[in-house]
Design a protein around this motif. Structure first.
Motif, PDB file in Angstrom:
ATOM      1  N   ILE A 160       0.843  -1.201   0.000  1.00 46.12           N
ATOM      2  CA  ILE A 160       0.000   0.000   0.000  1.00 46.12           C
ATOM      3  C   ILE A 160       0.876   1.249   0.000  1.00 46.12           C
ATOM      4  CG2 ILE A 160      -1.724   1.291   1.326  1.00 46.12           C
ATOM      5  CD1 ILE A 160      -2.697  -1.492   2.340  1.00 46.12           C
ATOM      6  N   GLN A 161       1.960   1.204   0.751  1.00 43.12           N
ATOM      7  CA  GLN A 161       2.885   2.333   0.763  1.00 43.12           C
ATOM      8  C   GLN A 161       3.504   2.544  -0.613  1.00 43.12           C
ATOM      9  OE1 GLN A 161       5.383   0.956   3.977  1.00 43.12           O
ATOM     10  NE2 GLN A 161       4.369   2.267   5.485  1.00 43.12           N
ATOM     11  N   ASN A 162       3.876   1.437  -1.275  1.00 43.83           N
ATOM     12  CA  ASN A 162       4.431   1.558  -2.625  1.00 43.83           C
ATOM     13  C   ASN A 162       3.396   2.114  -3.598  1.00 43.83           C
ATOM     14  OD1 ASN A 162       6.977   0.572  -2.010  1.00 43.83           O
ATOM     15  ND2 ASN A 162       6.397  -1.557  -2.354  1.00 43.83           N
ATOM     16  N   LEU A 163       2.170   1.655  -3.439  1.00 47.74           N
ATOM     17  CA  LEU A 163       1.086   2.162  -4.284  1.00 47.74           C
ATOM     18  C   LEU A 163       0.939   3.663  -4.107  1.00 47.74           C
ATOM     19  CD1 LEU A 163      -1.402   1.582  -6.139  1.00 47.74           C
ATOM     20  CD2 LEU A 163      -2.728   1.277  -4.034  1.00 47.74           C
ATOM     21  N   ALA A 164       0.954   4.095  -2.856  1.00 50.69           N
ATOM     22  CA  ALA A 164       0.790   5.521  -2.569  1.00 50.69           C
ATOM     23  C   ALA A 164       1.981   6.332  -3.067  1.00 50.69           C
ATOM     24  CB  ALA A 164       0.607   5.721  -1.070  1.00 50.69           C
ATOM     25  N   LEU A 181      21.040   4.835 -14.859  1.00 51.70           N
ATOM     26  CA  LEU A 181      19.924   3.923 -15.085  1.00 51.70           C
ATOM     27  C   LEU A 181      19.217   3.694 -13.751  1.00 51.70           C
ATOM     28  CD1 LEU A 181      18.429   1.934 -17.058  1.00 51.70           C
ATOM     29  CD2 LEU A 181      19.979   0.154 -16.190  1.00 51.70           C
ATOM     30  N   GLN A 182      17.954   4.065 -13.712  1.00 48.92           N
ATOM     31  CA  GLN A 182      17.142   3.842 -12.507  1.00 48.92           C
ATOM     32  C   GLN A 182      15.978   2.927 -12.864  1.00 48.92           C
ATOM     33  OE1 GLN A 182      14.194   6.805 -10.992  1.00 48.92           O
ATOM     34  NE2 GLN A 182      15.501   6.855  -9.158  1.00 48.92           N
ATOM     35  N   PHE A 183      15.678   1.969 -12.005  1.00 47.33           N
ATOM     36  CA  PHE A 183      14.542   1.081 -12.244  1.00 47.33           C
ATOM     37  C   PHE A 183      14.041   0.540 -10.901  1.00 47.33           C
ATOM     38  CE2 PHE A 183      18.299  -1.558 -12.299  1.00 47.33           C
ATOM     39  CZ  PHE A 183      17.921  -2.732 -11.672  1.00 47.33           C
ATOM     40  N   PHE A 184      12.863  -0.021 -10.961  1.00 49.23           N
ATOM     41  CA  PHE A 184      12.259  -0.613  -9.770  1.00 49.23           C
ATOM     42  C   PHE A 184      12.014  -2.096 -10.046  1.00 49.23           C
ATOM     43  CE2 PHE A 184      11.449   3.828  -9.477  1.00 49.23           C
ATOM     44  CZ  PHE A 184      11.511   4.117  -8.119  1.00 49.23           C
ATOM     45  N   GLY A 188       8.110  -6.341  -2.119  1.00 53.99           N
ATOM     46  CA  GLY A 188       7.975  -4.894  -2.234  1.00 53.99           C
ATOM     47  C   GLY A 188       8.874  -4.374  -3.346  1.00 53.99           C
ATOM     48  N   TRP A 189       8.492  -3.245  -3.890  1.00 53.86           N
ATOM     49  CA  TRP A 189       9.290  -2.638  -4.952  1.00 53.86           C
ATOM     50  C   TRP A 189      10.571  -2.041  -4.379  1.00 53.86           C
ATOM     51  CZ3 TRP A 189       8.465  -3.321  -9.961  1.00 53.86           C
ATOM     52  CH2 TRP A 189       7.206  -3.735 -10.394  1.00 53.86           C
ATOM     53  N   LYS A 190      11.664  -2.365  -4.996  1.00 50.92           N
ATOM     54  CA  LYS A 190      12.970  -1.859  -4.568  1.00 50.92           C
ATOM     55  C   LYS A 190      13.561  -1.021  -5.709  1.00 50.92           C
ATOM     56  CE  LYS A 190      12.787  -4.430  -0.795  1.00 50.92           C
ATOM     57  NZ  LYS A 190      11.591  -5.233  -1.094  1.00 50.92           N
ATOM     58  N   LYS A 204      11.576 -22.291 -10.482  1.00 52.09           N
ATOM     59  CA  LYS A 204      10.825 -21.109 -10.877  1.00 52.09           C
ATOM     60  C   LYS A 204      11.515 -19.852 -10.379  1.00 52.09           C
ATOM     61  CE  LYS A 204       6.187 -23.095 -11.232  1.00 52.09           C
ATOM     62  NZ  LYS A 204       4.773 -23.009 -10.778  1.00 52.09           N
ATOM     63  N   THR A 205      11.760 -18.917 -11.298  1.00 49.55           N
ATOM     64  CA  THR A 205      12.319 -17.623 -10.922  1.00 49.55           C
ATOM     65  C   THR A 205      11.567 -16.541 -11.685  1.00 49.55           C
ATOM     66  OG1 THR A 205      14.017 -17.865 -12.627  1.00 49.55           O
ATOM     67  CG2 THR A 205      14.619 -18.495 -10.383  1.00 49.55           C
ATOM     68  N   LEU A 206      11.268 -15.448 -11.001  1.00 48.72           N
ATOM     69  CA  LEU A 206      10.469 -14.397 -11.628  1.00 48.72           C
ATOM     70  C   LEU A 206      10.754 -13.059 -10.963  1.00 48.72           C
ATOM     71  CD1 LEU A 206       6.721 -14.543 -12.623  1.00 48.72           C
ATOM     72  CD2 LEU A 206       7.534 -12.684 -11.178  1.00 48.72           C
ATOM     73  N   VAL A 207      10.846 -12.015 -11.785  1.00 46.75           N
ATOM     74  CA  VAL A 207      10.935 -10.647 -11.271  1.00 46.75           C
ATOM     75  C   VAL A 207      10.073  -9.741 -12.148  1.00 46.75           C
ATOM     76  CG1 VAL A 207      13.240 -10.850 -10.249  1.00 46.75           C
ATOM     77  CG2 VAL A 207      12.994 -10.121 -12.647  1.00 46.75           C
ATOM     78  N   ASN A 208       9.563  -8.691 -11.537  1.00 48.70           N
ATOM     79  CA  ASN A 208       8.887  -7.604 -12.255  1.00 48.70           C
ATOM     80  C   ASN A 208       9.794  -6.390 -12.291  1.00 48.70           C
ATOM     81  OD1 ASN A 208       6.545  -9.295 -11.101  1.00 48.70           O
ATOM     82  ND2 ASN A 208       5.472  -7.891 -12.484  1.00 48.70           N
ATOM     83  N   LEU A 209       9.813  -5.698 -13.416  1.00 48.61           N
ATOM     84  CA  LEU A 209      10.554  -4.449 -13.558  1.00 48.61           C
ATOM     85  C   LEU A 209       9.589  -3.357 -13.999  1.00 48.61           C
ATOM     86  CD1 LEU A 209      13.669  -5.766 -15.551  1.00 48.61           C
ATOM     87  CD2 LEU A 209      13.480  -5.470 -13.070  1.00 48.61           C
TER      88      LEU A 209
END
Length: 838
Positions: A362-366, A726-729, A781-783, A824-829
């Motif tokens: 929720i904090q990341n969403l906000a 380069l910045q990413f989450f 959480g998003w880093k 199984k390995t997975l990440v979102n960017l």
């Protein structure tokens, strides 16, 4: 005597007689003509309380509505239930009824007259307090049905009437507290003449006991449903029904046409279009036409729902999920909104049937929210009736957590409030309108009202299920009245889905199918609905509900889009007041050299096949090498020779196998194969995924450098003399796809590799020029990650290289088990930016 003398004598005699007559006591006067006095016009009201299946609204035929409330919705164990009564008052108020009839019959055999009176007074007073203009009475007050009472009795007429009055006596006190008297006047046999006599007797007795009270009788177009009655529930012939109506017109102030909706067997439902029903109704309409000057339509002074005046501003938000929907729809007056699934901001495991809100999510969403946030709830409210305080605390936590981080962006919840009433016509189709509305009010509306305190905006649902907009408007009006009457000064944005919500697949035999279920709503229907909402709320949220297994391509020629454009043009001056001054304000202004770094725009070219765990998802095309331009034809599937241009995301992998994936997560939809789409901002992010159980033969080409097996990349042009940041989450979920078997779906991702590759001297096997290995944090959480590409330094260490044409890449590092098979390995960017730095 001469003739002339005779004439003179006759005239003299006539004159004498006139004189005598004039002098008598009985003076002759001209005939007396009374002055014509205009009679007081008779007002007669016909109310509809019929339950025939698919019966339409009858007010256009001068038949009024009445709120008939059966005792089961007012009593519990034979006594008043104030919670139920409150629910019925709310429904009556929202539906804007003028006339109300309760139907508490059990008390006639269980209570004394004064107790019946006192109990009904409590009910009536409660209604009058909240709805002062309504008129209230109870069925069967102040007498029982004389025509039914006399059936199979052998007493003399005088004795029978005396017994009937005695039998009715305990009902009479309740008349004192009734606004209107509602005696039952059903007919037992085809003897209409006897019924008319009983009607006259009944009315005379009531008027003698209660002068001045209006009398509106219950009539039924079928004979009384006593099993021993030879005419049990037969439909009354038209000529006899006409006599009944005329009798009511002569003696009463109105009539309530009631039916239980059953056929002559007492079991089978009867449809409104049944010939027997239509014969009755045609007779009724003829009767109304005959007396149309005196037929009154009973309605509340505020019952005309014209929507009020033109609004001063009107908001239109959209989260459409047609394939290839443009990133911006401002030319339709549509602003973006983040419609977020509850699962995206909840923990992975249920607790007592509820997925607890995840504070960090929720904090990341906000943190990243720039548009209004509307959360589609699915479990957070399931304990509304069993533990309301816990539910309230849950929503307070979500709201406060969000607002502590971001006080500018609004947050609300889809269906709060309230939820859709029309959709229950699909999911609860076996219920009557009365049952459906009561259930909706008691279980969906009242327990969830308190949540509105923890919403910045109310998002009631006004779902369309078919093209019957008259029924939809009735439901919509009820929903919006509830939102307004119990609204702590919040704006009201009605949520309306793009496609018809209805049953598909195996449809029950007793359900009428709708051929266009889940197809986009037709142009005329959509425009009519938007115009209706325009004057009744502060705005709308258009939410896509295309099905994953039946995707629909976006087009300006879709009827729904054409209607939306027409609606916008009709009210452009009002809607434009709510739009950002410039489209560019929607996105932060940066010097980002990465194209589509937030993945909100459609990747072109791309593929939708093969599916990912049963879901048709956008998949970047696969290139064997960074500087190849022709896409591989498999994994994902491509027809013919397709060129991938620069500045477009692609899947870099020169291993032709099913196990290596990149695809786009979209939070505006739910995945059928398990798993939860997530995004750092907006609705989308990119996923790099390695499937399980790929043995060594599948990854042998990269057995010694698995970190370069697969990833997502984009070609671009940089200045060799500059440094770039380069910045990413990155988000590493604990579980991958299915969540039923946790052990099987653990995410084993440990590392990703991020780098840059020069085109100088590169071939299909060139993997990098400069790269950095990132060890992933195990907490969800998003880093945020930042890497500097110091091109002069990199060139110095790699003489001859140039980055005037290069590629930025993100690879996932597969993990191998003891059997040498992939795990199984997975990440979102998401939100990838590349900017010059010093």
């Amino acid at each position: 005597m001469k003739t002339s003398d005779i004439k003179r004598f006759t005239m003299l005699l006539f004159t004498i007689m006139l004189f005598i007559t004039a002098c008598s006591d009985d003076n002759i006067r001209p005939p007396y003509l009374e002055e014509e006095v205009e009679p007081t016009p008779k007002e007669f009201v016909i109310y509809d309380a019929m339950s025939y299946k698919d019966k339409p609204d009858l007010t256009s035929d001068m038949i009024s509505k009445i709120r008939l409330i059966y005792e089961g919705f007012l009593l519990t164990d034979g006594e008043l239930d104030m919670k139920k009564i409150t629910t019925q008052i709310s429904l009556t108020k929202m539906s804007n009824y003028q006339a109300v009839s309760t139907d508490i019959e059990a008390w006639y055999s269980t209570k004394k007259g004064e107790d019946i009176k006192d109990g009904l007074k409590i009910v009536f007073d409660a209604f009058k307090k909240e709805i002062p203009h309504c008129t209230v009475g109870n069925y069967g007050v102040p007498v029982s049905d004389l025509n039914v009472f006399r059936f199979n009795r052998t007493e003399s007429e005088e004795k029978l009437i005396e017994l009937w009055k005695q039998h009715s006596e305990k009902r009479c006190p309740a008349a004192e507290v009734s606004d209107v008297l509602y005696p039952s006047l059903y007919i037992m046999t085809p003897d209409v003449d006897q019924w008319l006599k009983d009607l006259k007797t009944t009315v005379e007795y009531i008027k003698e006991r209660f002068p001045g009270k209006k009398i509106v009788g219950y009539i039924w177009p079928q004979y009384y449903n006593l099993k021993s009655n030879p005419d049990y529930m037969k439909f009354i012939p038209a000529e006899k029904w006409d006599k009944i109506l005329e009798g009511c017109y002569q003696y009463l102030d109105g009539a309530i046409i009631w039916s239980n909706g059953k056929d002559e067997d007492g079991q089978t439902d009867v449809a409104w279009n049944d010939p027997k029903v239509q014969a009755m109704y045609n007779t009724t309409k003829t009767f109304i036409e005959r007396h149309k000057a005196n037929i009154k339509l009973d309605k509340s002074e505020s019952s005309d729902d014209d929507g009020g005046s033109e609004p001063t501003e009107f908001y239109v938000y959209g989260a459409l999920n047609f394939q290839n929907t443009p990133a911006s729809l401002l030319n339709y007056g549509i602003q973006p909104i983040s419609v977020v699934s509850e699962a995206n901001v909840s923990e992975a495991e249920k607790q007592n049937g509820i997925y607890p809100p995840a504070i960090d999510r929720i904090q990341n969403l906000a943190t990243n929210a720039t548009h209004p946030v509307c959360i589609s709830i699915s479990t957070w409210h399931v304990d509304r009736s069993t533990n309301n305080s816990a539910m309230m605390s849950r929503f307070q936590t979500v709201h406060d957590t969000f607002k502590d981080v971001n006080s500018k962006v609004t947050i609300g919840y889809r269906g709060v409030g309230p939820t859709s009433l029309t959709s229950l016509r699909v999911t609860s189709y076996t219920q009557s309108d009365f049952q459906r509305n009561d259930s909706w009010q008691r279980y969906a509306v009242e327990p969830m009202r308190g949540i509105r305190e923890y919403a910045d905006v109310l998002y009631p649902e006004v779902t369309i299920i078919n093209d019957d907009l008259e029924t939809w408007k009735q439901d919509c009006s009820t929903v919006l009245r509830e939102a307004k009457w119990n609204n702590p000064n919040k704006k009201i944005f009605a949520c309306i889905m793009t496609n018809y919500f209805n049953k598909t697949g195996n449809i029950p035999e007793d359900y009428e199918p709708f051929a266009d279920a889940y197809k986009p709503i037709k142009e005329a229907t959509w425009l009519n609905a938007l115009e209706y909402l325009y004057r009744r709320c502060d705005g709308i949220v258009i939410i896509g509900n295309c099905q994953k297994d039946d995707p629909i391509e976006y087009s300006e020629n879709l009827g729904i889009m054409k209607a939306t454009k027409t609606f916008y043009e009709n009210h452009k001056n009002i809607i434009d007041k709510t739009l950002p001054e410039e489209e560019e304000e929607e996105k932060p202004v940066t010097n980002n050299l990465i194209t589509n770094g937030g993945f909100e725009d459609k990747i072109e070219p791309s593929s939708m096949a093969p599916v990912v765990h049963g879901n048709s998802l956008v998949r970047p095309l696969r290139l064997s090498g960074f500087f190849e331009t022709t896409a591989q034809k498999t994994f994902p599937t491509v027809d013919g020779a397709v060129t991938v241009p620069d500045n477009v995301w692609f899947h870099r992998c020169n291993n032709n196998s099913w196990y290596w994936f990149t695809y786009i997560d979209d939070t505006s939809t739910a995945y059928t194969g398990g798993g939860t789409p997530i995004s750092h901002s907006g609705n989308k992010s990119v996923v790099i995924y390695t499937a399980a159980y790929a043995d060594a033969t599948k990854y042998s080409s990269h057995a010694k450098n698995l970190e370069h097996l697969q990833g997502v990349a984009q070609r671009l042009s940089l200045d060799n003399s500059k440094k770039y940041k380069l910045q990413f989450f990155c988000y590493r979920p604990n579980l991958v796809w299915g969540t039923t078997n946790v052990a099987v779906n653990i995410n084993h991702a440990e590392k990703i590799v991020v780098g840059i590759v020069s085109s100088t001297g590169a071939n299909v096997n060139t993997d990098y020029t400069y790269e950095k290995v990132i060890t992933l944090e195990k907490t969800e959480g998003w880093k945020e990650y930042n890497i500097t590409f110091d091109l002069p330094d990199i060139i110095q260490k790699n003489p001859g290289k140039s980055f005037e044409k290069c590629a930025i890449f993100f690879n996932i590092v597969p993990e191998i088990d003891s059997a040498q098979k992939t795990l199984k390995t997975l990440v979102n960017l998401d939100d990838i930016t590349l900017t010059e730095t010093k």
